[in-house]
Write a protein that holds these residues in place. Structure first.
Motif, short mmCIF file in Angstrom:
data_model
loop_
_atom_site.label_atom_id
_atom_site.label_comp_id
_atom_site.label_asym_id
_atom_site.label_seq_id
_atom_site.Cartn_x
_atom_site.Cartn_y
_atom_site.Cartn_z
N GLN A 172 27.67 21.61 2.39
CA GLN A 172 27.76 22.97 1.87
C GLN A 172 29.15 23.55 2.13
O GLN A 172 29.73 24.22 1.27
CB GLN A 172 26.69 23.86 2.50
CG GLN A 172 25.30 23.52 2.01
CD GLN A 172 24.20 24.19 2.81
OE1 GLN A 172 24.36 24.44 4.01
NE2 GLN A 172 23.08 24.47 2.15
N ALA A 173 29.71 23.26 3.31
CA ALA A 173 31.06 23.72 3.63
C ALA A 173 32.07 23.07 2.69
O ALA A 173 33.00 23.73 2.21
CB ALA A 173 31.40 23.40 5.09
N GLU B 200 38.30 17.40 4.75
CA GLU B 200 38.47 18.02 6.07
C GLU B 200 37.17 18.65 6.55
O GLU B 200 36.86 18.61 7.74
CB GLU B 200 39.57 19.08 6.03
CG GLU B 200 40.96 18.50 5.91
CD GLU B 200 42.03 19.59 5.89
OE1 GLU B 200 41.78 20.70 6.42
OE2 GLU B 200 43.11 19.32 5.35
N ALA B 201 36.41 19.24 5.64
CA ALA B 201 35.16 19.90 6.00
C ALA B 201 34.04 18.91 6.30
O ALA B 201 33.17 19.19 7.12
CB ALA B 201 34.73 20.85 4.88
N LEU C 291 32.80 20.22 -6.69
CA LEU C 291 31.62 19.74 -5.97
C LEU C 291 30.48 20.72 -6.12
O LEU C 291 30.70 21.93 -6.23
CB LEU C 291 31.92 19.57 -4.48
CG LEU C 291 32.88 18.47 -4.08
CD1 LEU C 291 33.22 18.60 -2.60
CD2 LEU C 291 32.27 17.11 -4.37
N ARG C 292 29.27 20.20 -6.07
CA ARG C 292 28.08 21.03 -6.00
C ARG C 292 26.97 20.23 -5.35
O ARG C 292 27.03 19.01 -5.27
CB ARG C 292 27.66 21.57 -7.36
CG ARG C 292 27.06 20.54 -8.28
CD ARG C 292 26.58 21.19 -9.56
NE ARG C 292 25.92 20.21 -10.39
CZ ARG C 292 25.27 20.51 -11.50
NH1 ARG C 292 25.21 21.77 -11.89
NH2 ARG C 292 24.70 19.56 -12.21
N LEU C 293 25.94 20.95 -4.92
CA LEU C 293 24.74 20.31 -4.36
C LEU C 293 23.58 20.57 -5.31
O LEU C 293 23.44 21.65 -5.85
CB LEU C 293 24.42 20.90 -2.99
CG LEU C 293 25.40 20.55 -1.88
CD1 LEU C 293 25.12 21.36 -0.64
CD2 LEU C 293 25.32 19.06 -1.57
N ALA C 294 22.76 19.56 -5.49
CA ALA C 294 21.61 19.70 -6.38
C ALA C 294 20.39 19.06 -5.73
O ALA C 294 20.50 18.23 -4.88
CB ALA C 294 21.86 19.05 -7.72
N MET D 164 19.36 16.72 -0.35
CA MET D 164 20.18 17.23 -1.45
C MET D 164 21.22 16.17 -1.82
O MET D 164 21.61 15.36 -0.99
CB MET D 164 20.90 18.52 -1.04
CG MET D 164 19.99 19.66 -0.65
SD MET D 164 19.07 20.34 -2.03
CE MET D 164 20.35 21.20 -2.89
N ARG D 165 21.66 16.22 -3.05
CA ARG D 165 22.64 15.26 -3.55
C ARG D 165 23.98 15.96 -3.78
O ARG D 165 24.03 17.02 -4.40
CB ARG D 165 22.14 14.65 -4.85
CG ARG D 165 23.05 13.58 -5.40
CD ARG D 165 22.34 12.77 -6.48
NE ARG D 165 23.14 11.64 -6.84
CZ ARG D 165 23.20 10.50 -6.16
NH1 ARG D 165 22.46 10.34 -5.09
NH2 ARG D 165 23.96 9.51 -6.55
N ILE D 166 25.05 15.35 -3.28
CA ILE D 166 26.40 15.86 -3.53
C ILE D 166 26.84 15.33 -4.89
O ILE D 166 26.80 14.14 -5.13
CB ILE D 166 27.39 15.37 -2.45
CG1 ILE D 166 26.94 15.78 -1.05
CG2 ILE D 166 28.79 15.90 -2.75
CD1 ILE D 166 27.75 15.14 0.07
#
Length: 101
Positions: free
Chosen positions: A87-88, A57-58, A98-101, A40-42
């Motif tokens: 994901q955190a 921090e996560a 932020l999102r993941l794709a 997955m891409r941030i």
């Protein structure tokens, strides 16, 4: 309360999962291409990012804030344990930058 508890409390309080707005085509997301497989891409919407640092921090091994409080994605493509950390980071962002794709 320690930093870990703060992250979980903020995550529970903000639960932005259902309220995130998708960027329109040609919008401000850095890259919206999906990488094949489980990789997955941030993606970062720099215009939304306010430099709170909760994502750092996560997932400190994946991203960091520079001296100007600008988020730098060090590892843009993630899987496995890094995916869980990404994901955190997405969940704790108070401005949904932020999102993941």
């Amino acid at each position: 309360m320690n930093a870990t508890n703060d992250i979980y409390a903020l995550d529970a309080l903000c639960d932005l999962g259902n309220t995130r707005k998708e960027s329109p085509v040609g919008g401000p997301w850095q890259d919206s291409t999906r990488v094949g497989g489980h990789l997955m891409r941030i993606e970062l919407d720099q215009a939304r990012c306010e430099g709170h640092g909760l994502c750092e921090e996560a997932a400190p091994n994946l991203m960091h804030l520079d001296d100007d409080a600008e988020l730098i994605i060090d590892v843009p493509e993630v899987e496995g344990d890094d995916l869980a950390k990404a994901q955190a980071a997405v969940r704790v962002c108070p401005v949904a930058a932020l999102r993941l794709a």
